[in-house]
Design a protein around this motif. Structure first.
Motif, PDB file in Angstrom:
ATOM      1  N   SER A  37     -11.186   3.665  -3.258  1.00  0.00           N
ATOM      2  CA  SER A  37     -10.079   2.818  -3.056  1.00  0.00           C
ATOM      3  C   SER A  37      -8.958   3.666  -2.113  1.00  0.00           C
ATOM      4  N   ILE A  38      -9.097   4.659  -2.010  1.00  0.00           N
ATOM      5  CA  ILE A  38      -8.038   5.308  -1.134  1.00  0.00           C
ATOM      6  C   ILE A  38      -8.397   5.318   0.613  1.00  0.00           C
ATOM      7  N   GLN A  39      -7.396   5.145   1.551  1.00  0.00           N
ATOM      8  CA  GLN A  39      -7.410   5.103   2.808  1.00  0.00           C
ATOM      9  C   GLN A  39      -7.066   6.591   3.237  1.00  0.00           C
ATOM     10  N   LEU A  40      -8.044   7.135   3.881  1.00  0.00           N
ATOM     11  CA  LEU A  40      -7.484   8.426   4.373  1.00  0.00           C
ATOM     12  C   LEU A  40      -7.463   8.605   5.858  1.00  0.00           C
ATOM     13  N   GLU A  41      -6.273   9.130   6.440  1.00  0.00           N
ATOM     14  CA  GLU A  41      -6.145   9.506   7.546  1.00  0.00           C
ATOM     15  C   GLU A  41      -5.752  11.016   7.932  1.00  0.00           C
ATOM     16  N   SER A  42      -6.120  11.518   8.927  1.00  0.00           N
ATOM     17  CA  SER A  42      -6.009  12.939   9.315  1.00  0.00           C
ATOM     18  C   SER A  42      -5.146  13.241  10.417  1.00  0.00           C
ATOM     19  N   LEU A  43      -3.984  13.921  10.436  1.00  0.00           N
ATOM     20  CA  LEU A  43      -3.355  14.492  11.650  1.00  0.00           C
ATOM     21  C   LEU A  43      -4.160  15.119  12.575  1.00  0.00           C
TER      22      LEU A  43
ATOM     23  N   VAL B 240     -14.039  16.921   7.275  1.00  0.00           N
ATOM     24  CA  VAL B 240     -15.515  16.342   6.564  1.00  0.00           C
ATOM     25  C   VAL B 240     -15.605  16.348   4.890  1.00  0.00           C
ATOM     26  N   LEU B 241     -14.925  17.515   4.418  1.00  0.00           N
ATOM     27  CA  LEU B 241     -14.948  17.465   2.915  1.00  0.00           C
ATOM     28  C   LEU B 241     -14.100  16.485   2.367  1.00  0.00           C
ATOM     29  N   ALA B 242     -12.904  16.372   2.783  1.00  0.00           N
ATOM     30  CA  ALA B 242     -12.091  15.224   2.367  1.00  0.00           C
ATOM     31  C   ALA B 242     -12.666  13.882   2.539  1.00  0.00           C
ATOM     32  N   ASN B 243     -13.094  13.637   3.283  1.00  0.00           N
ATOM     33  CA  ASN B 243     -13.845  12.140   3.629  1.00  0.00           C
ATOM     34  C   ASN B 243     -15.052  12.021   2.653  1.00  0.00           C
ATOM     35  N   ASP B 244     -15.619  13.063   2.456  1.00  0.00           N
ATOM     36  CA  ASP B 244     -16.854  12.860   1.700  1.00  0.00           C
ATOM     37  C   ASP B 244     -16.369  12.851   0.299  1.00  0.00           C
ATOM     38  N   ILE B 245     -15.323  13.339  -0.173  1.00  0.00           N
ATOM     39  CA  ILE B 245     -14.744  13.263  -1.553  1.00  0.00           C
ATOM     40  C   ILE B 245     -14.161  11.958  -1.755  1.00  0.00           C
ATOM     41  N   VAL B 246     -13.357  11.509  -0.779  1.00  0.00           N
ATOM     42  CA  VAL B 246     -13.007  10.083  -0.991  1.00  0.00           C
ATOM     43  C   VAL B 246     -13.964   9.033  -0.992  1.00  0.00           C
TER      44      VAL B 246
ATOM     45  N   MET C 259       0.757  -1.136  -0.092  1.00  0.00           N
ATOM     46  CA  MET C 259       0.115   0.010  -0.034  1.00  0.00           C
ATOM     47  C   MET C 259       1.103   1.275   0.054  1.00  0.00           C
ATOM     48  N   LYS C 260       1.068   1.914  -1.106  1.00  0.00           N
ATOM     49  CA  LYS C 260       1.706   3.250  -1.175  1.00  0.00           C
ATOM     50  C   LYS C 260       1.149   4.210  -0.203  1.00  0.00           C
ATOM     51  N   LYS C 261       2.112   4.923   0.421  1.00  0.00           N
ATOM     52  CA  LYS C 261       1.629   6.116   1.213  1.00  0.00           C
ATOM     53  C   LYS C 261       2.023   7.443   0.546  1.00  0.00           C
ATOM     54  N   GLY C 262       1.095   8.484   0.703  1.00  0.00           N
ATOM     55  CA  GLY C 262       1.334   9.820   0.546  1.00  0.00           C
ATOM     56  C   GLY C 262       0.925  10.927   1.437  1.00  0.00           C
ATOM     57  N   ILE C 263       1.420  11.997   1.063  1.00  0.00           N
ATOM     58  CA  ILE C 263       0.892  13.307   1.986  1.00  0.00           C
ATOM     59  C   ILE C 263       0.267  14.261   1.344  1.00  0.00           C
ATOM     60  N   LEU C 264      -0.966  14.789   1.979  1.00  0.00           N
ATOM     61  CA  LEU C 264      -1.706  15.905   1.479  1.00  0.00           C
ATOM     62  C   LEU C 264      -1.736  16.817   2.455  1.00  0.00           C
ATOM     63  N   LEU C 265      -0.939  18.239   2.153  1.00  0.00           N
ATOM     64  CA  LEU C 265      -0.956  19.337   3.173  1.00  0.00           C
ATOM     65  C   LEU C 265      -2.256  20.078   2.800  1.00  0.00           C
ATOM     66  N   VAL C 266      -2.859  20.747   3.626  1.00  0.00           N
ATOM     67  CA  VAL C 266      -4.051  21.622   3.362  1.00  0.00           C
ATOM     68  C   VAL C 266      -4.240  22.528   4.122  1.00  0.00           C
TER      69      VAL C 266
ATOM     70  N   LYS D  38      -3.900  13.812  -7.642  1.00  0.00           N
ATOM     71  CA  LYS D  38      -2.588  13.898  -8.008  1.00  0.00           C
ATOM     72  C   LYS D  38      -2.074  12.598  -7.405  1.00  0.00           C
ATOM     73  N   LEU D  39      -2.255  12.319  -6.076  1.00  0.00           N
ATOM     74  CA  LEU D  39      -1.531  11.241  -5.482  1.00  0.00           C
ATOM     75  C   LEU D  39      -1.957   9.928  -5.776  1.00  0.00           C
ATOM     76  N   GLN D  40      -3.450   9.908  -6.058  1.00  0.00           N
ATOM     77  CA  GLN D  40      -3.779   8.599  -6.768  1.00  0.00           C
ATOM     78  C   GLN D  40      -3.117   8.219  -7.973  1.00  0.00           C
ATOM     79  N   ASP D  41      -3.063   9.165  -8.905  1.00  0.00           N
ATOM     80  CA  ASP D  41      -2.121   8.928 -10.164  1.00  0.00           C
ATOM     81  C   ASP D  41      -0.827   8.505  -9.927  1.00  0.00           C
ATOM     82  N   LYS D  42      -0.184   8.880  -8.826  1.00  0.00           N
ATOM     83  CA  LYS D  42       1.140   8.451  -8.301  1.00  0.00           C
ATOM     84  C   LYS D  42       1.206   7.191  -7.897  1.00  0.00           C
ATOM     85  N   GLY D  43       0.048   6.275  -7.602  1.00  0.00           N
ATOM     86  CA  GLY D  43      -0.171   5.317  -7.060  1.00  0.00           C
ATOM     87  C   GLY D  43      -0.491   5.075  -5.642  1.00  0.00           C
ATOM     88  N   VAL D  44      -0.669   6.333  -5.085  1.00  0.00           N
ATOM     89  CA  VAL D  44      -0.938   6.095  -3.693  1.00  0.00           C
ATOM     90  C   VAL D  44      -2.274   5.680  -3.342  1.00  0.00           C
ATOM     91  N   SER D  45      -2.395   5.022  -2.054  1.00  0.00           N
ATOM     92  CA  SER D  45      -3.520   4.374  -1.884  1.00  0.00           C
ATOM     93  C   SER D  45      -4.206   4.728  -0.360  1.00  0.00           C
TER      94      SER D  45
END
Length: 339
Positions: free
Chosen positions: A149-155, A137-143, A1-8, A109-116
């Motif tokens: 197929s994306i697993q999303l966690e939030s700091l 809330v918005l990010a989880n709704d979008i996912v 499972m490839k990991k990636g970071i989204l700064l918001v 963009k993260l998914q296009d780079k193989g991130v899940s």
């Protein structure tokens, strides 16, 4: 499972013009976690009143602080993203809650780079409905709707993380060295008091009085006021500040509702009227300089302070693209990556 970071971060109009500021304000203020009124009433207030008067004034404010490269918030956030990416071997993307680049585009963009598996980092030290929660809330709704197929966690809010306090305290110390000051004002973005009560998981602890934020409670995990005061306390303790030489306030009040007190503009005026001549203002609710720090504090606040007899006024910059701030983010990312 490839990991990636989204700064918001929050976001910005695409240009400092009324034509671009208006749709940005529409998206921002129609968010039910920013103005938490029933939809029809919120639409009446925003579309019927605010958007007919505020865009021109806001555009003029943006014009005062706009950089040749673009919005300061966007430019700084991009530089920070680049610094983080240089130190880690997994993809890092940047998104804004309002405007561009959108959260959806960042996830794409993260998914296009193989991130899940994505760790999303809302760039707000303290939790609030109108910042961290609306991003989550918005990010989880979008996912859920578009990226199943994306697993999303939030700091979580990082107001009490050692690395954050260390870099914030050091940044402030760097700006205090060699300078005389009478007072340091810790100015946080304000929120309506009802937001504090709505976020109270105990449904009864948050009285918003002198003692509730200093009395242990589960409510503190989501209490913006507590987290702001704790940020100040931690920094003041680390720097050894005299309690008589610093205080807290809350800025950017919008509308007639009761907001957190004391208000920054009133506090700046009162400090000057009470004989404070040399004032430092730090804005720890923001990690990147923006209209609220560059215009509201560094320009408007300074002008009002001088009008009332103040002599020196310094708005201490946010952490921005400080390499040590990037290092702190990298530390948290690596902890998540290796967990």
């Amino acid at each position: 499972m490839k990991k990636g970071i989204l700064l918001v971060n929050l976001g910005s109009p695409e240009s400092p013009t009324k034509e671009d500021v208006k749709p940005y304000l529409d998206e921002f203020l129609m968010d039910k976690r920013v103005i938490d009124l029933p939809y029809l009433l919120r639409a009446f207030v925003v579309k019927g009143i605010i958007l007919n008067t505020r865009p021109q004034k806001s555009a003029e404010a943006y014009q005062k602080i706009w950089w040749p490269e673009g919005s300061p918030l966007i430019v700084i956030s991009k530089k920070l993203t680049e610094l983080v990416q240089e130190q880690i071997d997994i993809p890092v993307e940047l998104a804004m809650r309002y405007g561009k680049p959108s959260i959806e585009s960042g996830i794409q963009k993260l998914q296009d780079k193989g991130v899940s598996n994505i760790l999303m980092i809302p760039l707000y030290p303290q939790f609030a409905m109108a910042t961290t929660e609306t991003i989550d809330v918005l990010a989880n709704d979008i996912v859920k709707k578009k990226f199943p197929s994306i697993q999303l966690e939030s700091l979580p809010a990082f107001y009490n993380k050692k690395q954050y306090i260390d870099v914030l305290a050091q940044s402030i110390q760097n700006h205090l060295e060699g300078k005389h000051y009478d007072h340091i004002l810790f100015s946080y973005h304000g929120v309506p008091e009802r937001h504090i009560r709505k976020s109270d998981v105990t449904k009864g602890h948050c009285k918003i009085d002198k003692s509730c934020c200093s009395t242990a409670s589960k409510a503190h995990e989501f209490c913006y006021r507590h987290q702001c005061l704790e940020t100040t306390n931690s920094v003041a303790q680390q720097l050894g500040l005299d309690p008589s030489k610093y205080s807290n306030s809350f800025q950017s009040k919008l509308g007639p509702d009761k907001w957190l007190q004391p208000a920054t503009d009133n506090t700046i005026n009162t400090l000057a009227e009470n004989g404070i001549k040399n004032l430092m203002v730090v804005t720890p609710a923001f990690v990147a300089d923006c209209i609220e720090t560059l215009e509201e504090i560094a320009i408007e606040g300074k002008e009002e302070f001088f009008k009332r007899g103040g002599e020196t006024f310094e708005a201490i910059p946010c952490l921005n693209d400080d390499p040590k701030w990037a290092d702190a983010l990298v530390t948290w990312i690596n902890e998540w990556k290796n967990s």
